[in-house]
Design an enzyme around this catalytic site. Sequence first.
Site, PDB file in Angstrom:
ATOM      1  NE  ARG A  21      10.173   2.117 -13.339  1.00 48.12           N
ATOM      2  CZ  ARG A  21       9.563   1.862 -14.353  1.00 48.12           C
ATOM      3  NH1 ARG A  21      10.328   2.045 -15.979  1.00 48.12           N
ATOM      4  NH2 ARG A  21       8.473   1.713 -13.888  1.00 48.12           N
ATOM      5  NE  ARG A 127       9.388 -21.655   9.607  1.00 49.49           N
ATOM      6  CZ  ARG A 127      10.396 -22.052  10.258  1.00 49.49           C
ATOM      7  NH1 ARG A 127      10.750 -23.495   9.623  1.00 49.49           N
ATOM      8  NH2 ARG A 127      11.084 -21.652  11.094  1.00 49.49           N
ATOM      9  CB  CYS A 146       4.900  -3.592  -8.964  1.00 53.61           C
ATOM     10  SG  CYS A 146       5.600  -2.660 -10.661  1.00 53.61           S
ATOM     11  NE  ARG A 166       9.610  -3.510  -7.128  1.00 53.30           N
ATOM     12  CZ  ARG A 166       9.591  -2.714  -7.892  1.00 53.30           C
ATOM     13  NH1 ARG A 166       9.404  -0.838  -7.471  1.00 53.30           N
ATOM     14  NH2 ARG A 166       8.837  -2.375  -9.186  1.00 53.30           N
ATOM     15  CG  ASN A 177      -1.434  -5.624  -8.580  1.00 53.72           C
ATOM     16  OD1 ASN A 177      -1.490  -4.737  -8.392  1.00 53.72           O
ATOM     17  ND2 ASN A 177      -1.687  -6.084  -9.752  1.00 53.72           N
ATOM     18  CG  HIS A 207       2.414   5.712  -7.159  1.00 54.00           C
ATOM     19  ND1 HIS A 207       3.368   4.562  -6.812  1.00 54.00           N
ATOM     20  CD2 HIS A 207       2.744   5.024  -8.766  1.00 54.00           C
ATOM     21  CE1 HIS A 207       3.789   3.531  -7.727  1.00 54.00           C
ATOM     22  NE2 HIS A 207       3.422   3.332  -8.749  1.00 54.00           N
ATOM     23  CB  ILE A 208      -2.411   8.964  -8.094  1.00 55.74           C
ATOM     24  CG1 ILE A 208      -3.478   8.261  -7.100  1.00 55.74           C
ATOM     25  CG2 ILE A 208      -3.602   9.337  -9.667  1.00 55.74           C
ATOM     26  CD1 ILE A 208      -4.782   9.377  -6.604  1.00 55.74           C
ATOM     27  CE1 TYR A 209       4.085   6.527 -12.995  1.00 50.93           C
ATOM     28  CE2 TYR A 209       2.256   4.878 -12.576  1.00 50.93           C
ATOM     29  CZ  TYR A 209       3.830   5.024 -12.271  1.00 50.93           C
ATOM     30  OH  TYR A 209       4.706   4.441 -12.642  1.00 50.93           O
ATOM     31  CB  ALA A 263       3.746   5.458 -15.945  1.00 53.26           C
TER      32      ALA A 263
END
Length: 264
Positions: A21, A127, A146, A166, A177, A207-209, A263
């Site tokens: 994106r 639950r 995310c 995600r 996080n 991912h690694i940018y 990013a």
Amino acid sequence: MKEYLNFLQFILDHGVAKTDRTGIGTKSVFGYEMRFNLREGFPLVTTKKIHLKSVIYELLWFLRGDTNIQFLNDNGVTIWDEWADENGDLGPIYGKQWRRWHCPDGRTVDQMQRLIREIKTNPDSRRLIVSAWNVGELDQMALPPCHLLFQFYVADGFLSCKLTQRSADAFLGVPFNIASYSLLTHLIARQCNLKAGEFIWSGGDCHIYNTHQDQVSTQLSREPRALPQLIINRDPSSLYDYNFNDFSIVNYHPHPAIKAPVAV
């Protein structure tokens, strides 16, 4: 935290080139899991310095149910500024979903309050879940969540947490996080008269940018150091009454910080 360095190396070794994106491009893998025993120390990355102030204030902000950056800015935290509108609003993101999930019949559900009640009264429940992924409100969010769902598990007096993420910015986001949800696990455990057990992180698109490749190489060249310890100085009657001064991290001796572009 060798587990985290192994995660970075796995992406470098097995990742595929993908567009995204932001238009920057990444090296990405699908699916990865890390486990951290919270009894052995607080999982704060040591191969670069983490801005713990931002971690703590963001979590307190989520727990307030807040979705405007004013509280963060008032406390010197700017990590959400790029996504806020001219009034500082971010739409119905994490805090709103945690504390005020809208139901089709017009009711709202305080997921955090319900979670704590269930842990106390029905600890074997499968639950014990909080979700930020409200499909009906995604289009109103400045950034869809995310880290979108977390589940708790009680066994032998210990509370463990599994986070599902995600989209995982491996260099900038994931260390943050891990620390944030490990802290949340400690807080909820104490509110429920339990001890913190294990934190499990599960990523989808990891991912690694392309703009972080050099920084990742620098971090991988560094030797991990001993994990610090989390000290919680006060136990208020409510999960929502903690403040920044209630927390201390001792024996945190990280390598220097490594700057990298966000990013957006």
